[in-house]
Design an enzyme around this catalytic site. Sequence first.
Site, PDB file in Angstrom:
ATOM      1  CE  LYS A  34      -0.176  -0.561   4.987  1.00 49.83           C
ATOM      2  NZ  LYS A  34      -0.917  -1.138   6.102  1.00 49.83           N
ATOM      3  CE1 TYR A 254      14.477  31.007   4.992  1.00 51.40           C
ATOM      4  CE2 TYR A 254      14.679  28.653   4.598  1.00 51.40           C
ATOM      5  CZ  TYR A 254      14.489  29.934   4.118  1.00 51.40           C
ATOM      6  OH  TYR A 254      14.335  30.154   2.779  1.00 51.40           O
TER       7      TYR A 254
HETATM    8  C1  LIG Z   1      -0.173  -2.072   6.651  1.00 54.72           C
HETATM    9  C2  LIG Z   1      -0.769  -3.385   7.019  1.00 54.72           C
HETATM   10  C3  LIG Z   1       0.029  -4.529   7.131  1.00 54.72           C
HETATM   11  C4  LIG Z   1       1.547  -4.480   7.077  1.00 54.72           C
HETATM   12  O1  LIG Z   1       2.022  -3.957   8.310  1.00 54.72           O
HETATM   13  P1  LIG Z   1       3.575  -3.781   8.654  1.00 54.72           P
HETATM   14  O2  LIG Z   1       3.566  -3.362  10.061  1.00 54.72           O
HETATM   15  O3  LIG Z   1       4.092  -2.737   7.736  1.00 54.72           O
HETATM   16  O4  LIG Z   1       4.237  -5.082   8.423  1.00 54.72           O
HETATM   17  C5  LIG Z   1      -0.593  -5.739   7.356  1.00 54.72           C
HETATM   18  N1  LIG Z   1      -1.949  -5.807   7.493  1.00 54.72           N
HETATM   19  C6  LIG Z   1      -2.742  -4.721   7.410  1.00 54.72           C
HETATM   20  C7  LIG Z   1      -4.193  -4.869   7.582  1.00 54.72           C
HETATM   21  C8  LIG Z   1      -2.182  -3.482   7.188  1.00 54.72           C
HETATM   22  O5  LIG Z   1      -2.965  -2.390   7.131  1.00 54.72           O
END
Ligand SMILES: *Cc1c(COP(=O)(O)O)cnc(C)c1O
Length: 360
Positions: A34, A254
């Site tokens: 994702k 800055y």
């Molecule tokens: C993002 C996500 C994962 C992966 O999680 P990590 O901590 O990055 O390994 C797995 N399951 C769901 C439902 C997620 O939203």
Amino acid sequence: MTEARLTLDLDALAANYATLKAEARDAELAPAVKADGYGLGAGLVARRLWDEGARAFYVARLSEGVALRKALGDREAKIHVLDGATPGSGPTLVQAGLIPVLNSLPQVEAWNSQAGKGVLEAAIHVDTGMNRLGLRHEEAAVLTASMDRLKHLDVSLVISHLACAGEPEHPLNARQLTRFTDAAALFPGARRSLANSAGVFLGGDYHFDQCRPGVALYGGGPRDVTDARIKAVATLEAPILQVRVVPRGESIGYGAAFTASETTRVAVLACGYADGVLRSSSPAGHVWFDGARRRLLGRVSMDLIAIDVTDCDAARPGALVELIGPNLPVDEAAAAAGTTAYELLVRLAGRARRVVLGEA
Ligand SMILES: *Cc1c(COP(=O)(O)O)cnc(C)c1O
């Protein structure tokens, strides 16, 4: 090199996949890709992970699923959409061959009607304590008591998500494990998936049929701290533009946020928050140069960062400085900026020029 460069090491990605696979033993690994593969490029990482054996993937949004299907071409991967069958998404899910992770009774109903007289594959998310998405146990029980609601669905998978997997001693882990086992028993034909990256390291009880690692594939420690078993995948480097001597009592950058208490040799880098270095990296952050850590001086600005190179002869225009990478792990850079590797990685999707190492 004249600008910041983000190197993505696909062989390190493959090595992390192998490490997680060895830990998960017989369980399948279905990578979370994702947010554009945690900022690294979903198509790029998914294609390489496919070559390493991954056959199922997770995205959050419908649009991410559509893009990933396209990027995977004729590879027949299972692509799960965590947002599920959101209103109006049915036809697109079907067209792109995506599997929604159904999160609520209305979503189950919508996907069941989308199937018409046929059958559609579905995953079901049961909530076990996170209280974000997913059916409560009572709802799952209602669903399975009236099978009509599932008549046109092939529920191939039941998932839940751990809230505290990065803290092995947290009592919520065992509670979620019990609740998941109970809820999944309502769907006897379905495979089961509970563990994220950190969950993979909680031991065999948490593995079930499929694990869903994300951050550890991309170089983040599963417990939010650097883990020697996990290799750096993303390396952010930038050249020095200028070296200058700042006299005692003068300030840098800055807001005059840093004042030199001694005469200080300063290198100014062609890198800033537009390249993925968080503004909150100063004042606690460091970079790696010429075999040592060097502190950031003053504020990170959009295009420039100043670092302390006092007593460092190697500092000259054009020399390369590492901001994130094998010598400055993403978890440490994230901690200095008051965040996690997750956020730091997704913010790397900025201006820095991308270079890919290893077979894509
Ligand atoms: C993002 C996500 C994962 C992966 O999680 P990590 O901590 O990055 O390994 C797995 N399951 C769901 C439902 C997620 O939203």
